[in-house]
Design a protein around this motif. Structure first.
Motif, mmCIF file in Angstrom:
data_model
loop_
_atom_site.group_PDB
_atom_site.id
_atom_site.type_symbol
_atom_site.label_atom_id
_atom_site.label_comp_id
_atom_site.label_asym_id
_atom_site.label_seq_id
_atom_site.Cartn_x
_atom_site.Cartn_y
_atom_site.Cartn_z
ATOM 1 N N THR A 37 -5.058 2.832 3.882
ATOM 2 C CA THR A 37 -4.533 1.361 4.503
ATOM 3 C C THR A 37 -4.958 1.813 6.185
ATOM 4 O O THR A 37 -4.047 2.077 6.536
ATOM 5 N N GLU A 54 -0.957 1.353 -4.670
ATOM 6 C CA GLU A 54 -1.516 0.317 -4.406
ATOM 7 C C GLU A 54 -0.301 -0.351 -3.343
ATOM 8 O O GLU A 54 -0.495 -0.560 -2.103
ATOM 9 N N ALA A 55 0.225 -1.156 -3.889
ATOM 10 C CA ALA A 55 1.014 -2.473 -3.436
ATOM 11 C C ALA A 55 1.842 -2.099 -1.979
ATOM 12 O O ALA A 55 2.402 -2.710 -1.404
ATOM 13 N N ASP A 58 1.115 -2.732 1.307
ATOM 14 C CA ASP A 58 1.928 -4.254 2.383
ATOM 15 C C ASP A 58 3.030 -3.918 2.310
ATOM 16 O O ASP A 58 3.357 -4.125 3.983
ATOM 17 N N SER A 59 4.645 -2.859 2.254
ATOM 18 C CA SER A 59 4.987 -2.899 2.379
ATOM 19 C C SER A 59 5.204 -1.990 4.237
ATOM 20 O O SER A 59 6.326 -1.649 4.651
ATOM 21 N N VAL A 61 2.806 -1.899 6.642
ATOM 22 C CA VAL A 61 2.581 -3.055 7.288
ATOM 23 C C VAL A 61 3.282 -3.905 7.455
ATOM 24 O O VAL A 61 3.840 -4.360 9.036
ATOM 25 N N ALA A 62 4.627 -4.187 6.889
ATOM 26 C CA ALA A 62 6.138 -5.308 6.631
ATOM 27 C C ALA A 62 7.062 -4.506 7.684
ATOM 28 O O ALA A 62 7.182 -4.794 8.479
ATOM 29 N N ASP A 65 6.426 -4.708 11.151
ATOM 30 C CA ASP A 65 5.622 -5.697 11.918
ATOM 31 C C ASP A 65 7.421 -5.690 12.190
ATOM 32 O O ASP A 65 8.147 -5.742 13.146
#
Length: 336
Positions: A37, A54-55, A58-59, A61-62, A65
């Protein structure tokens, strides 16, 4: 029912639960696959390669952030921005961890690394606005409220001796961001990964080919127009953080045609002019490597080598006379 019989039942149950848990773990690991990613964060790019579900992309990116909301000086609503404005004295775990490491590197480097240089960074045109407004009288005035030693933590509160003291963790935040994502991956069972943010790296385990991660260290080439990626060395490494600091990409040209880089001296308040144009450091965490690479830029080669005699870390310094100094620990990693 006898006590002996009850004990045997509990023993069999315990063994069955252990086997079931072990089997689930193996199945979970077997279902892991290589994922990639990438994206943009904090005015730079990030790339993450890991073997897992794969999930977790998103973690990751969190996590970035969350770190940005704590440490980004370019976000006016971030915690560090509020601390700088004196809107808040309460700090969170991300802030505290970076602050504590900054204090350690500041002490080890004799003050060469200091995240309270924020107003000087801005004055020389490397902060928000990117417009240099430095002059001798202004710089001397700013120096009065620069110095991490003029601040301290009291539990989760940051105490400043002068409310004008400001922090800029840009020289260590990318490394910490790599560590934070790495911690999240490991908490989810990932054992093989590489996290890179703006050139700073944290890696563990093996690469997709089943060997150590191969990292290319950029050759310092002065260019304000575009990024030039030419390899200085290639190293094979794992289970460490890697960071390179240099003035060859982030610099300004003065009116007389000379150039000055973004590494600012906490002593003089002016851009540093040492014999080091690029410093690459490997350390147990990317945060430590990131901060030390900046410190070595500001310290010069002689003092950097003296400090690393006690640290014993893999280090490569590219000097202004085009010579290269490498520590014995770094030499072992070079791919011939």
């Amino acid at each position: 029912m006898s006590k002996k019989y009850i004990f045997q039942i509990f023993t069999l149950l315990a063994v069955a639960i252990a086997l079931l848990a072990g089997g689930c773990g193996k199945t979970k690991q077997k279902n892991f696959s290589w994922q990639k990613t990438e994206g943009l964060v904090w005015n730079t790019s990030f790339h993450i390669t890991y073997k897992g579900p794969e999930a977790l992309a998103d973690s990751a990116v969190a996590v970035l952030d969350r770190v940005g909301k704590s440490l980004s000086v370019f976000d006016t609503a971030s915690l560090v921005s509020r601390v700088n404005r004196f809107d808040s004295t309460r700090v969170n775990t991300d802030f505290i961890r970076v602050y504590v490491m900054s204090k350690k590197i500041n002490k080890a480097s004799g003050g060469a690394f200091d995240p309270t240089l924020s107003p000087l960074i801005t004055a020389w045109g490397f902060g928000k606005g990117h417009s240099a407004t430095a002059d001798t009288l202004r710089i001397d005035s700013i120096l009065r409220y620069v110095g991490i030693d003029k601040t301290r933590l009291s539990h989760d509160a940051l105490i400043k001796d002068d409310p004008r003291i400001e922090f800029n963790f840009s020289a260590i935040a990318k490394g910490y961001g790599c560590d934070a994502v790495a911690e999240m991956l490991e908490q989810n069972g990932v054992k093989n990964y590489l996290v890179e943010i703006g050139g700073e790296i944290m890696m563990r385990g093996k690469n997709p080919e089943g060997s150590k991660w191969r990292i290319s260290i950029d050759k310092p080439i002065l260019s304000a127009d575009r990024e030039i990626h030419d390899s200085q060395e290639i190293i094979a490494v794992t289970d460490m953080g890697v960071a390179t600091s240099g003035n060859y990409r982030n610099f300004h040209k003065a009116s007389d045609g000379s150039t000055y880089g973004h590494t600012i001296s906490a002593t003089t308040g002016r851009p540093v002019a040492t014999d080091v144009i690029s410093a690459t450091v490997l350390a147990p965490t990317a945060m430590q490597a990131d901060g030390l690479a900046t410190a070595f830029m500001a310290m010069g080669s002689k003092k950097s080598q003296e400090l690393n005699n006690s640290l014993r870390l893999p280090v490569m310094l590219v000097l202004t006379d085009s010579t290269i100094w490498t520590s014995p620990q770094f030499e072992k990693l070079i791919q011939k």
